[in-house]
Write a protein that holds these residues in place. Structure first.
Motif, PDB file in Angstrom:
ATOM      1  N   VAL A  27       0.881  -1.175   0.000  1.00 53.76           N
ATOM      2  CA  VAL A  27       0.000   0.000   0.000  1.00 53.76           C
ATOM      3  C   VAL A  27       0.912   1.217   0.000  1.00 53.76           C
ATOM      4  O   VAL A  27       1.849   1.308   0.794  1.00 53.76           O
ATOM      5  CB  VAL A  27      -0.925   0.015   1.233  1.00 53.76           C
ATOM      6  CG1 VAL A  27      -1.665   1.341   1.335  1.00 53.76           C
ATOM      7  CG2 VAL A  27      -1.920  -1.128   1.155  1.00 53.76           C
ATOM      8  N   VAL A  75       1.068   5.638  -0.325  1.00 53.42           N
ATOM      9  CA  VAL A  75       0.307   6.870  -0.174  1.00 53.42           C
ATOM     10  C   VAL A  75       0.689   7.830  -1.299  1.00 53.42           C
ATOM     11  O   VAL A  75       1.846   7.875  -1.725  1.00 53.42           O
ATOM     12  CB  VAL A  75       0.547   7.519   1.214  1.00 53.42           C
ATOM     13  CG1 VAL A  75       1.972   7.976   1.381  1.00 53.42           C
ATOM     14  CG2 VAL A  75      -0.428   8.662   1.451  1.00 53.42           C
ATOM     15  N   ILE A 125       0.193  11.955  -2.391  1.00 48.14           N
ATOM     16  CA  ILE A 125      -0.211  13.252  -1.844  1.00 48.14           C
ATOM     17  C   ILE A 125      -0.187  14.314  -2.935  1.00 48.14           C
ATOM     18  O   ILE A 125       0.436  14.125  -3.983  1.00 48.14           O
ATOM     19  CB  ILE A 125       0.683  13.684  -0.664  1.00 48.14           C
ATOM     20  CG1 ILE A 125       2.152  13.750  -1.091  1.00 48.14           C
ATOM     21  CG2 ILE A 125       0.536  12.734   0.508  1.00 48.14           C
ATOM     22  CD1 ILE A 125       3.073  14.347  -0.049  1.00 48.14           C
ATOM     23  N   VAL A 144      -2.976  12.834  -6.145  1.00 48.99           N
ATOM     24  CA  VAL A 144      -4.340  12.454  -5.777  1.00 48.99           C
ATOM     25  C   VAL A 144      -5.252  12.708  -6.983  1.00 48.99           C
ATOM     26  O   VAL A 144      -5.219  13.791  -7.569  1.00 48.99           O
ATOM     27  CB  VAL A 144      -4.813  13.261  -4.541  1.00 48.99           C
ATOM     28  CG1 VAL A 144      -6.249  12.925  -4.186  1.00 48.99           C
ATOM     29  CG2 VAL A 144      -3.877  13.023  -3.365  1.00 48.99           C
ATOM     30  N   GLN A 148      -9.859  15.748  -0.473  1.00 50.68           N
ATOM     31  CA  GLN A 148      -8.787  14.820  -0.090  1.00 50.68           C
ATOM     32  C   GLN A 148      -7.431  15.384  -0.498  1.00 50.68           C
ATOM     33  O   GLN A 148      -7.253  15.794  -1.641  1.00 50.68           O
ATOM     34  CB  GLN A 148      -8.970  13.457  -0.769  1.00 50.68           C
ATOM     35  CG  GLN A 148     -10.112  12.637  -0.259  1.00 50.68           C
ATOM     36  CD  GLN A 148      -9.832  11.972   1.063  1.00 50.68           C
ATOM     37  OE1 GLN A 148     -10.681  11.995   1.919  1.00 50.68           O
ATOM     38  NE2 GLN A 148      -8.669  11.403   1.249  1.00 50.68           N
ATOM     39  N   ALA A 208      -4.678  13.478   0.359  1.00 49.00           N
ATOM     40  CA  ALA A 208      -3.876  12.260   0.249  1.00 49.00           C
ATOM     41  C   ALA A 208      -4.809  11.110  -0.094  1.00 49.00           C
ATOM     42  O   ALA A 208      -6.013  11.162   0.170  1.00 49.00           O
ATOM     43  CB  ALA A 208      -3.152  11.969   1.558  1.00 49.00           C
ATOM     44  N   CYS A 209      -4.238  10.078  -0.700  1.00 47.04           N
ATOM     45  CA  CYS A 209      -4.991   8.860  -0.973  1.00 47.04           C
ATOM     46  C   CYS A 209      -4.027   7.686  -0.930  1.00 47.04           C
ATOM     47  O   CYS A 209      -2.805   7.869  -0.876  1.00 47.04           O
ATOM     48  CB  CYS A 209      -5.722   8.942  -2.317  1.00 47.04           C
ATOM     49  SG  CYS A 209      -4.622   8.964  -3.746  1.00 47.04           S
ATOM     50  N   TRP A 210      -4.571   6.486  -0.943  1.00 47.02           N
ATOM     51  CA  TRP A 210      -3.761   5.282  -0.864  1.00 47.02           C
ATOM     52  C   TRP A 210      -4.075   4.393  -2.050  1.00 47.02           C
ATOM     53  O   TRP A 210      -5.220   4.328  -2.511  1.00 47.02           O
ATOM     54  CB  TRP A 210      -4.054   4.552   0.448  1.00 47.02           C
ATOM     55  CG  TRP A 210      -3.560   5.315   1.625  1.00 47.02           C
ATOM     56  CD1 TRP A 210      -2.395   5.117   2.284  1.00 47.02           C
ATOM     57  CD2 TRP A 210      -4.184   6.434   2.262  1.00 47.02           C
ATOM     58  NE1 TRP A 210      -2.252   6.035   3.293  1.00 47.02           N
ATOM     59  CE2 TRP A 210      -3.347   6.859   3.304  1.00 47.02           C
ATOM     60  CE3 TRP A 210      -5.376   7.127   2.062  1.00 47.02           C
ATOM     61  CZ2 TRP A 210      -3.652   7.919   4.139  1.00 47.02           C
ATOM     62  CZ3 TRP A 210      -5.684   8.188   2.883  1.00 47.02           C
ATOM     63  CH2 TRP A 210      -4.828   8.578   3.914  1.00 47.02           C
ATOM     64  N   ALA A 227      -7.766   4.501  -6.511  1.00 41.66           N
ATOM     65  CA  ALA A 227      -7.195   5.149  -5.329  1.00 41.66           C
ATOM     66  C   ALA A 227      -8.254   5.139  -4.231  1.00 41.66           C
ATOM     67  O   ALA A 227      -9.442   5.296  -4.506  1.00 41.66           O
ATOM     68  CB  ALA A 227      -6.800   6.580  -5.669  1.00 41.66           C
ATOM     69  N   SER A 256      -9.698   6.509  -0.411  1.00 43.49           N
ATOM     70  CA  SER A 256      -9.667   7.707   0.435  1.00 43.49           C
ATOM     71  C   SER A 256      -9.199   7.397   1.849  1.00 43.49           C
ATOM     72  O   SER A 256      -8.909   8.316   2.607  1.00 43.49           O
ATOM     73  CB  SER A 256     -11.035   8.385   0.457  1.00 43.49           C
ATOM     74  OG  SER A 256     -12.008   7.499   0.958  1.00 43.49           O
ATOM     75  N   SER A 257      -9.089   6.110   2.198  1.00 40.44           N
ATOM     76  CA  SER A 257      -8.563   5.766   3.520  1.00 40.44           C
ATOM     77  C   SER A 257      -7.564   4.619   3.405  1.00 40.44           C
ATOM     78  O   SER A 257      -7.665   3.779   2.511  1.00 40.44           O
ATOM     79  CB  SER A 257      -9.693   5.365   4.478  1.00 40.44           C
ATOM     80  OG  SER A 257     -10.156   4.060   4.193  1.00 40.44           O
ATOM     81  N   ARG A 258      -6.622   4.607   4.323  1.00 36.70           N
ATOM     82  CA  ARG A 258      -5.639   3.520   4.342  1.00 36.70           C
ATOM     83  C   ARG A 258      -6.321   2.192   4.648  1.00 36.70           C
ATOM     84  O   ARG A 258      -5.941   1.153   4.112  1.00 36.70           O
ATOM     85  CB  ARG A 258      -4.537   3.814   5.360  1.00 36.70           C
ATOM     86  CG  ARG A 258      -3.480   2.742   5.353  1.00 36.70           C
ATOM     87  CD  ARG A 258      -2.303   3.050   6.231  1.00 36.70           C
ATOM     88  NE  ARG A 258      -1.357   1.958   6.165  1.00 36.70           N
ATOM     89  CZ  ARG A 258      -0.298   1.908   5.376  1.00 36.70           C
ATOM     90  NH1 ARG A 258      -0.028   2.916   4.592  1.00 36.70           N
ATOM     91  NH2 ARG A 258       0.495   0.863   5.371  1.00 36.70           N
TER      92      ARG A 258
END
Length: 72
Positions: free
Chosen positions: A7, A9, A11, A15, A24, A26-28, A40, A42-44
């Motif tokens: 995973v 990230v 930024i 994004v 947002q 940042a995204c993961w 992508a 929106s949360s880890r």
């Protein structure tokens, strides 16, 4: 054959526009052998759940290949 599932990230400008428009910063993403797979997140947590699914799928595929090789 070993697969790596990570995973990462992203930024700022990495994004996607839709997530940036929603605020947002940042995204993961999930990487399989260094290549992004899927969307992508929106949360880890969502990305980690996807990572777990990828790992299960790859494990099942490797197991099936091993069984076929033994039968040959």
């Amino acid at each position: 054959m070993s697969n790596r599932v990570d995973v990462a990230v992203m930024i700022g400008s990495g994004v996607p526009k839709g997530l940036r428009a929603a605020g947002q910063k940042a995204c993961w993403v999930v990487l399989v052998n260094g290549e992004q797979r899927g969307t992508a997140f929106s949360s880890r947590l969502e990305a980690e759940e996807c990572r777990t699914a990828w790992m299960a799928q790859l494990s099942a595929t490797q197991c099936a290949m091993h069984v076929r090789a033994q039968r040959a």
